[in-house]
Design a protein around this motif. Structure first.
Motif, PDB file in Angstrom:
ATOM      1  N   ARG A  32      34.773  48.314  34.520  1.00 14.27           N
ATOM      2  CA  ARG A  32      35.212  49.378  35.101  1.00 14.27           C
ATOM      3  C   ARG A  32      34.983  50.167  35.078  1.00 14.27           C
ATOM      4  N   ASP A  33      34.808  50.860  36.573  1.00 18.67           N
ATOM      5  CA  ASP A  33      33.771  52.371  36.552  1.00 18.67           C
ATOM      6  C   ASP A  33      34.982  53.216  35.986  1.00 18.67           C
ATOM      7  N   LYS A  34      34.448  54.965  36.959  1.00 13.06           N
ATOM      8  CA  LYS A  34      35.817  56.174  36.366  1.00 13.06           C
ATOM      9  C   LYS A  34      36.913  56.001  37.137  1.00 13.06           C
ATOM     10  N   LYS A  35      36.565  55.112  38.113  1.00 11.88           N
ATOM     11  CA  LYS A  35      37.635  55.269  39.063  1.00 11.88           C
ATOM     12  C   LYS A  35      38.465  53.708  38.554  1.00 11.88           C
ATOM     13  N   GLY A  36      37.901  53.051  37.916  1.00 15.88           N
ATOM     14  CA  GLY A  36      38.430  51.935  37.402  1.00 15.88           C
ATOM     15  C   GLY A  36      38.318  51.005  38.453  1.00 15.88           C
ATOM     16  N   ASN A  37      37.368  50.909  39.222  1.00 14.56           N
ATOM     17  CA  ASN A  37      36.738  49.926  39.682  1.00 14.56           C
ATOM     18  C   ASN A  37      35.866  48.693  38.885  1.00 14.56           C
ATOM     19  N   THR A  38      36.458  47.346  38.688  1.00 15.76           N
ATOM     20  CA  THR A  38      34.886  46.127  38.310  1.00 15.76           C
ATOM     21  C   THR A  38      34.167  45.907  39.631  1.00 15.76           C
ATOM     22  N   ALA A  39      33.491  45.482  39.264  1.00 16.66           N
ATOM     23  CA  ALA A  39      32.617  44.686  40.505  1.00 16.66           C
ATOM     24  C   ALA A  39      33.075  43.984  41.438  1.00 16.66           C
ATOM     25  N   LEU A  40      34.164  43.144  41.131  1.00 19.83           N
ATOM     26  CA  LEU A  40      34.652  42.569  42.007  1.00 19.83           C
ATOM     27  C   LEU A  40      35.905  43.136  42.615  1.00 19.83           C
ATOM     28  N   HIS A  41      36.440  44.352  42.454  1.00 17.72           N
ATOM     29  CA  HIS A  41      36.948  45.074  43.205  1.00 17.72           C
ATOM     30  C   HIS A  41      36.068  45.840  44.315  1.00 17.72           C
ATOM     31  N   MET A  42      34.781  45.992  44.205  1.00 16.52           N
ATOM     32  CA  MET A  42      34.358  46.322  45.003  1.00 16.52           C
ATOM     33  C   MET A  42      33.763  45.476  46.158  1.00 16.52           C
ATOM     34  N   ALA A  43      33.613  44.807  45.587  1.00 21.51           N
ATOM     35  CA  ALA A  43      33.187  43.676  46.800  1.00 21.51           C
ATOM     36  C   ALA A  43      34.642  43.399  47.199  1.00 21.51           C
TER      37      ALA A  43
END
Length: 166
Positions: free
Chosen positions: A142-153
């Motif tokens: 997860r990034d600092k905002k809590g997003n995984t790459a799948l969340h972003m996609a």
């Protein structure tokens, strides 16, 4: 030509001119002056970073042959050569960097994003696949905002990338 570089300590862009305009002499330069692998400009851009983003595979290989640790140099924003090669879909550079040290895929930038996050932004499915092959567990990072790459996609409607994850 090289004497100017060695004598002149203000070489922010001199080395990058050589890398970009004369890739065939980079190996010779590196044999004479291997420390050049670690030289960075004012934004902490290394010769490897510059060569990687511009898809100069022969230069990337030459630099890594002399100093593989140069792949871990990060810019002021925390990004490595792999981050930006992944972002811009430079698959053969991504593959080369990972082959030299698969551990590079886990490095996070200042936003907490990995190369996989960047690959999703770039929408290059072959790069996403290459990174996942190197370390499937990176999918859960997860990034600092809590997003995984799948969340972003998913959020950015990157359907071609989402299917890569399944």
């Amino acid at each position: 030509m090289f004497q100017h570089l060695i004598v002149n300590k203000d070489f922010d862009y001199d080395i990058f001119i050589i890398v970009n305009l004369f890739p065939d002499i980079v190996r010779e330069l590196l044999n004479i002056w291997p420390e050049v692998c670690k030289l960075c400009d004012s934004s902490n851009t290394s010769p490897l970073y510059s060569a990687a983003v511009q898809d100069h595979l022969d230069v990337v290989d030459a630099i890594l042959d002399v100093d593989v640790s140069s792949m871990f140099i990060v810019r002021k924003n925390g990004k490595t050569s792999l981050h930006n090669a992944a972002r811009y879909g430079v698959h053969r550079i991504v593959k080369t960097l990972i082959a030299r040290d698969p551990g590079i895929v886990c490095i996070k930038d200042k936003k907490g994003q990995t190369a996989l996050h960047m690959a999703v932004k770039g929408q290059c499915t072959s790069v996403v696949e290459e990174i996942l092959l190197a370390d499937p567990s990176i999918l859960n990072e997860r990034d600092k905002k809590g997003n995984t790459a799948l969340h972003m996609a998913t959020r950015k409607c990157r359907s071609q990338v989402k299917f890569t994850f399944y």
